[in-house]
Design a protein around this motif. Structure first.
Motif, PDB file in Angstrom:
ATOM      1  N   LYS A   1       0.825  -1.203   0.000  1.00  0.00           N
ATOM      2  CA  LYS A   1       0.000   0.000   0.000  1.00  0.00           C
ATOM      3  C   LYS A   1       0.860   1.255   0.000  1.00  0.00           C
ATOM      4  N   ASP A   2       1.895   1.287   0.805  1.00  0.00           N
ATOM      5  CA  ASP A   2       2.736   2.492   0.879  1.00  0.00           C
ATOM      6  C   ASP A   2       3.372   2.798  -0.470  1.00  0.00           C
ATOM      7  N   ARG A   3       3.815   1.745  -1.156  1.00  0.00           N
ATOM      8  CA  ARG A   3       4.426   1.966  -2.471  1.00  0.00           C
ATOM      9  C   ARG A   3       3.394   2.494  -3.460  1.00  0.00           C
ATOM     10  N   ILE A   4       2.200   1.964  -3.429  1.00  0.00           N
ATOM     11  CA  ILE A   4       1.153   2.410  -4.357  1.00  0.00           C
ATOM     12  C   ILE A   4       0.801   3.866  -4.076  1.00  0.00           C
ATOM     13  N   VAL A   5       0.675   4.233  -2.804  1.00  0.00           N
ATOM     14  CA  VAL A   5       0.352   5.621  -2.454  1.00  0.00           C
ATOM     15  C   VAL A   5       1.482   6.550  -2.887  1.00  0.00           C
ATOM     16  N   SER A   6       2.717   6.122  -2.713  1.00  0.00           N
ATOM     17  CA  SER A   6       3.839   6.976  -3.122  1.00  0.00           C
ATOM     18  C   SER A   6       3.885   7.159  -4.636  1.00  0.00           C
ATOM     19  N   MET A   7       3.357   6.202  -5.390  1.00  0.00           N
ATOM     20  CA  MET A   7       3.364   6.311  -6.844  1.00  0.00           C
ATOM     21  C   MET A   7       2.378   7.358  -7.351  1.00  0.00           C
ATOM     22  N   THR A   8       1.522   7.883  -6.484  1.00  0.00           N
ATOM     23  CA  THR A   8       0.673   9.002  -6.899  1.00  0.00           C
ATOM     24  C   THR A   8       1.501  10.250  -7.193  1.00  0.00           C
ATOM     25  N   LEU A   9       2.753  10.265  -6.742  1.00  0.00           N
ATOM     26  CA  LEU A   9       3.675  11.360  -7.050  1.00  0.00           C
ATOM     27  C   LEU A   9       4.725  10.932  -8.059  1.00  0.00           C
ATOM     28  N   ASP A  10       4.405   9.905  -8.869  1.00  0.00           N
ATOM     29  CA  ASP A  10       5.377   9.378  -9.821  1.00  0.00           C
ATOM     30  C   ASP A  10       5.795  10.450 -10.823  1.00  0.00           C
ATOM     31  N   LYS A  11       7.040  10.333 -11.281  1.00  0.00           N
ATOM     32  CA  LYS A  11       7.545  11.328 -12.229  1.00  0.00           C
ATOM     33  C   LYS A  11       6.869  11.212 -13.589  1.00  0.00           C
TER      34      LYS A  11
ATOM     35  N   ARG B   1      12.241   0.068  -0.502  1.00  0.00           N
ATOM     36  CA  ARG B   1      13.382   0.767  -1.110  1.00  0.00           C
ATOM     37  C   ARG B   1      13.089   2.252  -1.115  1.00  0.00           C
ATOM     38  N   ASN B   2      13.306   2.883   0.044  1.00  0.00           N
ATOM     39  CA  ASN B   2      12.975   4.306   0.130  1.00  0.00           C
ATOM     40  C   ASN B   2      13.799   5.138  -0.829  1.00  0.00           C
ATOM     41  N   ARG B   3      15.078   4.747  -0.956  1.00  0.00           N
ATOM     42  CA  ARG B   3      15.935   5.533  -1.843  1.00  0.00           C
ATOM     43  C   ARG B   3      15.433   5.453  -3.269  1.00  0.00           C
ATOM     44  N   ARG B   4      14.995   4.270  -3.683  1.00  0.00           N
ATOM     45  CA  ARG B   4      14.504   4.114  -5.042  1.00  0.00           C
ATOM     46  C   ARG B   4      13.178   4.828  -5.233  1.00  0.00           C
ATOM     47  N   GLU B   5      12.344   4.785  -4.209  1.00  0.00           N
ATOM     48  CA  GLU B   5      11.069   5.495  -4.302  1.00  0.00           C
ATOM     49  C   GLU B   5      11.313   6.986  -4.470  1.00  0.00           C
ATOM     50  N   ARG B   6      12.243   7.517  -3.698  1.00  0.00           N
ATOM     51  CA  ARG B   6      12.499   8.951  -3.801  1.00  0.00           C
ATOM     52  C   ARG B   6      12.977   9.329  -5.194  1.00  0.00           C
ATOM     53  N   ALA B   7      13.713   8.432  -5.838  1.00  0.00           N
ATOM     54  CA  ALA B   7      14.225   8.735  -7.159  1.00  0.00           C
ATOM     55  C   ALA B   7      13.113   8.827  -8.187  1.00  0.00           C
ATOM     56  N   GLU B   8      11.972   8.154  -7.925  1.00  0.00           N
ATOM     57  CA  GLU B   8      10.888   8.154  -8.885  1.00  0.00           C
ATOM     58  C   GLU B   8       9.818   9.162  -8.562  1.00  0.00           C
ATOM     59  N   LEU B   9       9.968   9.897  -7.456  1.00  0.00           N
ATOM     60  CA  LEU B   9       8.944  10.851  -7.059  1.00  0.00           C
ATOM     61  C   LEU B   9       9.317  12.252  -7.510  1.00  0.00           C
TER      62      LEU B   9
END
Length: 1262
Positions: free
Chosen positions: A378-388, A1232-1240
């Protein structure tokens, strides 16, 4: 066959059509074959599908009939008919798509019954040719070679000159081929599902081949075989689903029959049912073995392929399997692949993941099986709402909305807040998706009937009252009060019924709250009014607000009808409600300013058609009261605009409104005239009341003069008197002076409109010219006013009027307006330039910069910067349109680097436009700006410059930026660059050192700055400029090697780069321009070299013949300035004028013939040396071309062939060995917080980006 000339296309066509549910009907071709069932050998559970159990192949003699009936093949070689028109291979049939796919498959099945090997060979070649391979598998290869050997042989047959293959080729034909390819595989399995797929031969051969191809290093093989295998798997999943349904039905029939009484039980039927159940179970085991082979042999390797398209295919198909056969595939063992791939680096793969999950979350019955997956990812899906990637962000928001619909407890408040703020995104699809989420979460009515009943009990006409209150609270808590239009647009598609409930909104504003309702606070009322106006605008205009979308699109007939209906509805309602709202809130300027925007969206015909003139009179009365009560600019502008719209000549109400407007203006003008007389009589003894009376009335008249022609009231006379009195006495309040300037400006413009629209007399032109001349003189005098607002207002009006009354006024057949043209004299130009230097290029207050936490202070800084940008843009326009002399731009250009963040875009645009006007004059202006900076540096540091200091580096960096603006086409900028070097050389040697000739000239260090432009010279021009440089050099200078002479050495070497190395000076610290010049020649092919030599030679010849046509302006002089900054360092006792000699500055400036022929004369002097060195030059270029050709071939060969690697090396998929177990426990990777940040995105809904239209930071200046 596939040709090498076809380009590559990343095809992303929709393949959903090939995955439809497979029919249960049996193929007629199989029903006619009674022996087909007898071929099935496999029936026991757990038996693996291998190629080792193949039946013995028939002898060649037994296959003659099959060969005769095959698709034009003899011994596996494709045979075409003589006409060459009919497709004779499976690939050609599928590619053209002229035949129904079922008939194509039936023909193949018939061929398979005749000879399995020949039919399979046809199918194998189909997959090979679909991969773009030119090779053909022959019958001998099929019988005697293993799959790996066949694939290796086919790899050698690929076209090495092209990377294209059918799945990536462009055009509708190949897009259709992809669809036909997928459909063929689907139909093949459907038609073979009752017998052939169980014969232990066809499927073993096909799966073995596809597995081998999918492991190839050739991308075409891997891509095509993976798509085929995934579609094959999808068809098998459908077969397995049908078998499961049949098993359930058979088991139910068996249980029913067995539970009957012994006398009624049919034993024969029970035996048949048991046999059928056993047969279905055997078939199910066979299908499971096939699916396991495909999944473990292909999917688990290719879903992490290095090619994003291949990964996307795998994820898309596994989503189909999980939705189609959820009992078998919707578990953690398969879901984890989708979860892991949510972290993929490519947006298209993440998009496939989200769409696959959307198909699952749409079915609420599947939610229990998705619970563990939801909790983990769920956290990954929610973070993808800010996808690049915007497309990915939109689908992520939609997926979160589906999760919310299935279970409101699945999302925390923090998760919801992350989505809430996206309604303010500048990207409309993202905002609309977030609006849908917000509607589902906050604004959907859970129990409509109960809410309607409660509203009726409270005496309310609409049950939406609480939802509107919630919308207001959400808007206030978001703290983005300037963006109500964005919020309304985001919710428009999902909450249109709520947003169009204007009766409920008006009810909340006008009526007192009943029991159980809270009173709206002042902030809530303001917010509700703002939201109401935004909903009215959205309904009336039917397009998104500024900043969203690509522009106004054409409305469909349905949308146009909806727009008209909404406009009529809101007009009928607010015609009656608006006067009451204005009456209630007339004392509140903010609310009134918003409410007065509503009439601009009215359908004004309703007033006369509906006989509602009394409501019009009520509206005009309220507007008049508002004008009398307020002096705020936004309120008065709203009133003025409302009067202007109501006075439109196309409506019948115009006369009624015009009378009311004239009465109001008459009263204000009388009051203004009387108050001006009193103020001028009392002069310095005027009190605050006198000043307020003049100021308040003048503000109202100025606001109305902006939108209405008030020239018949002659406001210019009184305004001019106020301005003259202020100049003479020096005591006029700044607000009165500002308003008087603005009102006079409007009066002049309205007079100009009258003259241009009609046929003016000579007296009219003379009168207007006299008015304009006197007003320009007043504005020029105001530039020295002590009050900054007055000076800024006068400057802006001066720039605007000089632009309006410039030489462009007579263009377009308006030569009669020539008396109105004004050209600023040098004094006015210098004053304007001085104002810009003193008020634009200033640093922020240090104290203000330290106040980082003060939001109000930050807003003030932004507003001040916006004002300075407007000042600079206004002056830049005068330079661009040749109203102010271009040399004045030198003082602007020199600030390019220092103030790049604030004004870089304006200065760059100014430079671009001036170069289009006159390339040579622009180049001379650039070098003049660098000379000014150099003189200022000499003034600060003295004659001995520290060449390593940051100031010198800054000038060199500015010169480098200037050089980049000349672009890559050296032919077009040839004259300009040569002139720039000439002026630079003359400046460097202009003042000799007073200590003697052994010391360098005072400005010699400027040559180091000038060397930044050497790379923009053509080769022959470098030699010409070098010859011109040598005229200023003495013999001793050429031999000096001390540090003080390094600028000369560096510049001379930059001119000799690529020329005769014997002439180059030796120095340890080379110039940076040498390397840049070498770099610019690195990747040219010999053909380009040859073409370039021919072009340069022809252009060189044309230059030598242009002595009579070349117009080169003289050296520019630094404009006179009244600023305190010293522009040029020229002490008289140390800088005597050099002796005049041919080629000197004096000759260049004063001799027109010299201007026309300088570069040509230099060429003539060098022509003999060119003849001697021409052959050596061409030879060296040819040798260099050969070397570059060899290097280019090596680089092409060095391109690596595909390397099959994992898409990520971060250890997310370390448990691949466990994936081959049929029953797996989900083992999810850590976050993978670092990877998530790279895609936001760092700030997806940056408020600064959304106020660009209001602030004007990115509006075009020119």
């Amino acid at each position: 066959m596939i040709t090498s000339e076809l380009p590559v296309l990343q095809d992303s066509s929709n393949e959903s059509g090939a995955t439809d549910a497979v029919s249960l009907s049996m193929s007629m071709s199989e029903i006619e074959d009674p022996e087909a069932k007898g071929k099935k050998k496999r029936g026991r559970p757990g038996k693996q599908a291998t190629t080792a159990n193949k039946k013995p192949r028939k002898a060649p003699a037994d296959k003659s009939a099959g060969v005769a009936r095959g698709r034009g093949k003899a011994n596996g070689v494709v045979q075409h008919n003589g006409e060459g028109g009919d497709p004779v291979t499976l690939f050609e049939v599928v590619r053209l798509g002229k035949s129904a796919m079922q008939s194509v498959v039936d023909d193949w099945i018939e061929s398979y019954k005749q000879d399995r090997d020949i039919a399979l060979l046809d199918l194998i070649n189909f997959f090979i040719q679909c991969s773009g391979c030119k090779g053909t598998v022959r019958i001998e290869m099929f019988r005697n070679m293993q799959n790996a050997e066949i694939i290796r042989k086919m790899t050698e047959e690929f076209d090495e000159d092209s990377g294209d293959y059918p799945l990536t080729m462009p055009g509708p034909l190949w897009k259709k081929f992809r669809y036909n390819f997928c459909e063929f595989i689907c139909v093949l399995i459907r038609q073979c599902q009752y017998s052939i797929i169980y014969d232990e031969y066809m499927m073993d051969t096909v799966i073995s081949l596809l597995t081998g191809l999918s492991d190839s290093q050739v991308r075409a093989f891997r891509h095509t075989s993976t798509l085929a295998a995934m579609k094959l798997m999808t068809a098998l999943v459908n077969v397995a689903l049908n078998l499961s349904i049949h098993q359930d039905n058979t088991q139910r029939q068996y249980e029913t029959e067995r539970n009957k009484m012994a006398g009624k039980r049919a034993n024969d039927k029970l035996e048949l049912l048991l046999q059928k159940r056993k047969e279905l179970q055997e078939n199910q085991d066979e299908i499971e073995n096939m699916m396991n082979s495909i999944f473990k042999g292909i999917f688990v390797h290719r879903y992490r392929d290095a090619i994003a398209e291949i990964r996307a295919i795998c994820i898309e198909e596994i989503g189909v399997w999980m939705k189609m056969y959820s009992d078998a595939f919707l578990n953690d063992s398969y879901l984890k692949y989708v979860g892991w791939t949510l972290h993929d680096r490519q947006g298209e793969v993440r998009l496939k993941c989200l769409k696959a999950l959307q198909n699952l979350y749409t079915n609420r019955e599947l939610f229990p099986k998705l619970e563990l997956f939801t909790n983990r990812f769920k956290d990954r899906i929610v973070s993808m709402t800010l996808d690049k990637e915007y497309d990915v962000a939109v689908e992520a928001i939609r997926l979160v909305t589906l999760i919310l619909q299935g279970s409101e407890d699945a999302l925390s408040n923090e998760d919801c807040e992350n989505v809430y703020h996206l309604v303010y995104s500048a990207h409309r699809p993202v905002a609309v998706a977030a609006g849908e989420f917000l509607h589902r979460k906050l604004f959907s009515r859970h129990d409509p009937l109960a809410e309607e009943a409660l509203a009726k009990r409270r005496g309310r006409s609409s049950p939406n009252g609480n939802l509107i209150r919630m919308l207001v609270l959400f808007f206030l808590e978001s703290e983005l009060h300037e963006h109500a239009a964005y919020l309304v647009d985001s919710l428009w598609e999902s909450s249109q019924e709520l947003l169009k409930d204007w009766e409920c909104m008006t009810e909340l504003l006008l009526e007192e709250p009943v029991q159980g309702e809270e009173v709206l606070s002042d902030r809530q009322e303001s917010a509700l009014i703002e939201l109401t106006v935004c909903t009215i605008r959205q309904a009336a205009e039917a397009h998104p607000p500024v900043g969203r979308g690509t522009g106004k699109r054409v409305l469909t007939a349905k949308e146009r009808k909806t727009q008209i209906d909404d406009k009529n509805k809101l007009t009928e309602h607010f015609i009656m409600a608006l006067p009451m709202l204005l009456s209630k809130y007339q004392a509140d300027s903010e609310k009134v300013a918003n409410l007065l925007q509503i009439p601009t969206f009215f359908d004004l015909d309703v007033y006369s058609a509906g006989r509602m003139e009394k409501h019009l009179d009520a509206l005009l009365k309220q507007i008049r009261l508002v004008v009398e009560k307020h002096i705020e600019a936004d309120v008065l502008e709203a009133c003025s605009k409302t009067y202007s719209i109501l006075c439109s000549e196309e409506y019948t109400i115009m006369n009624r409104v015009d009378i009311a407007r004239s009465q109001l203006i008459d009263e204000m003008v009388d009051r203004f005239t009387h108050s001006v007389e009193e103020l001028l009589q009392e002069a310095e003894e005027a009190d605050d009341d006198d000043i307020y009376n003049v100021l308040s009335t003048l503000k109202r008249l100025t606001a109305f003069h902006n939108a209405h022609d008030l020239t018949r009231w002659d406001l210019f006379g009184n305004c001019y008197r106020l301005l003259k009195a202020g100049i003479e006495q020096g005591s006029m309040p700044e607000q009165i002076a500002v308003q008087a300037l603005q009102c006079s400006h409007y009066s002049i413009l309205w007079q100009l409109v009258k003259i241009t629209d009609g046929a003016p007399s000579k007296d009219d032109l003379i009168a207007l010219r006299r008015v304009v001349k006197s007003f320009l003189a007043v504005c020029q005098q105001c530039l020295s006013n002590v009050n900054t607002p007055v000076k800024e207002q006068a400057f802006m009006l001066l720039c605007d009027l000089l632009m309006i009354f410039s030489h462009q006024l007579v263009s377009g057949g308006r030569e009669g307006l020539q008396p109105l043209v004004f050209n600023p004299d040098s004094t006015l130009q210098n004053e304007l330039l001085t104002f810009v230097l003193d008020h634009v290029f200033i640093d922020q207050d240090d104290e203000n910069q330290s106040m980082e936490g003060d939001e109000e202070d930050e807003a003030n800084k932004i507003e001040a910067l916006h004002k300075r940008r407007n000042l600079l843009a206004s002056f830049s326009k005068l330079i661009i349109y040749d109203i102010v002399d271009m040399p004045a731009a030198a003082d602007i250009f020199k600030h390019y680097m220092k103030y790049y963040n604030d004004y870089g875009d304006i200065i760059k645009e100014t430079l671009s436009k001036t170069r289009q006007t006159d390339k040579i004059l622009c180049a001379k202006t650039l070098i003049l700006s660098l000379q000014q900076l150099f003189n200022e540096l000499l003034q600060d540091q003295g004659p001995t410059l520290d060449r390593t200091s940051s100031h010198v580096s800054g000038i060199k960096e500015l010169a480098r930026r200037f050089a980049l603006t000349f672009g890559l086409d050296q032919i077009k900028t040839r004259e300009a660059v040569a002139t720039l070097h000439k002026d630079g050389i003359e400046f460097a040697f202009k003042y000799q050192n007073p200590r003697g000739g052994e010391y360098p000239p005072l400005n010699l260090a400027f040559l180091e700055v000038l060397s930044e432009f050497s790379s923009k010279l053509l080769r022959q021009d470098k030699k010409t400029v070098h010859s011109y440089l040598e005229k200023f050099m003495s013999e001793s200078m050429s031999e000096r090697r001390e540090d003080v002479w390094l600028p000369l050495i560096s510049y001379r070497n930059s001119l000799l780069t690529g020329g005769d190395d014997a002439d180059r000076m030796s120095v340890t610290s080379g110039s940076s321009s040498k390397t840049s010049s070498v770099r610019s020649k690195k990747a040219r092919t010999p053909a380009i070299h040859k073409k370039r030599i021919e072009e340069e030679s022809s252009v060189e010849g044309s230059w030598m013949l242009r002595n009579d046509t070349l117009q080169t302006p003289g050296a520019l002089q630094t404009p006179q300035l009244t600023s305190t900054v010293l522009r040029e360092n020229r002490p008289a006792e140390h800088m005597p004028d050099p002796d005049s000699e041919p080629g000197s500055e004096n000759d260049f400036v004063h001799n027109p013939q010299m201007q026309m022929s300088w570069l040509g004369q230099q060429k003539m002097e060098e022509v003999n040396r060119k003849d001697r060195s021409g052959m050596n030059y061409i030879k060296s270029r040819s040798n260099q071309g050969v070397r570059q050709t060899v290097r280019g071939l090596m680089e092409d060969d060095a391109e690596p062939i595909f390397e099959d690697v994992m898409m990520s090396s971060r250890g997310q998929l370390e448990d691949m060995n466990e994936e081959f177990e049929d029953t797996m426990v989900i083992d999810l990777p850590p976050s993978r917080n670092r990877r998530e940040r790279a895609e936001l995105r760092p700030d997806f809904f940056d408020s600064a980006a959304m106020i660009e239209d209001e602030s004007g930071f990115t509006m075009p200046m020119f």
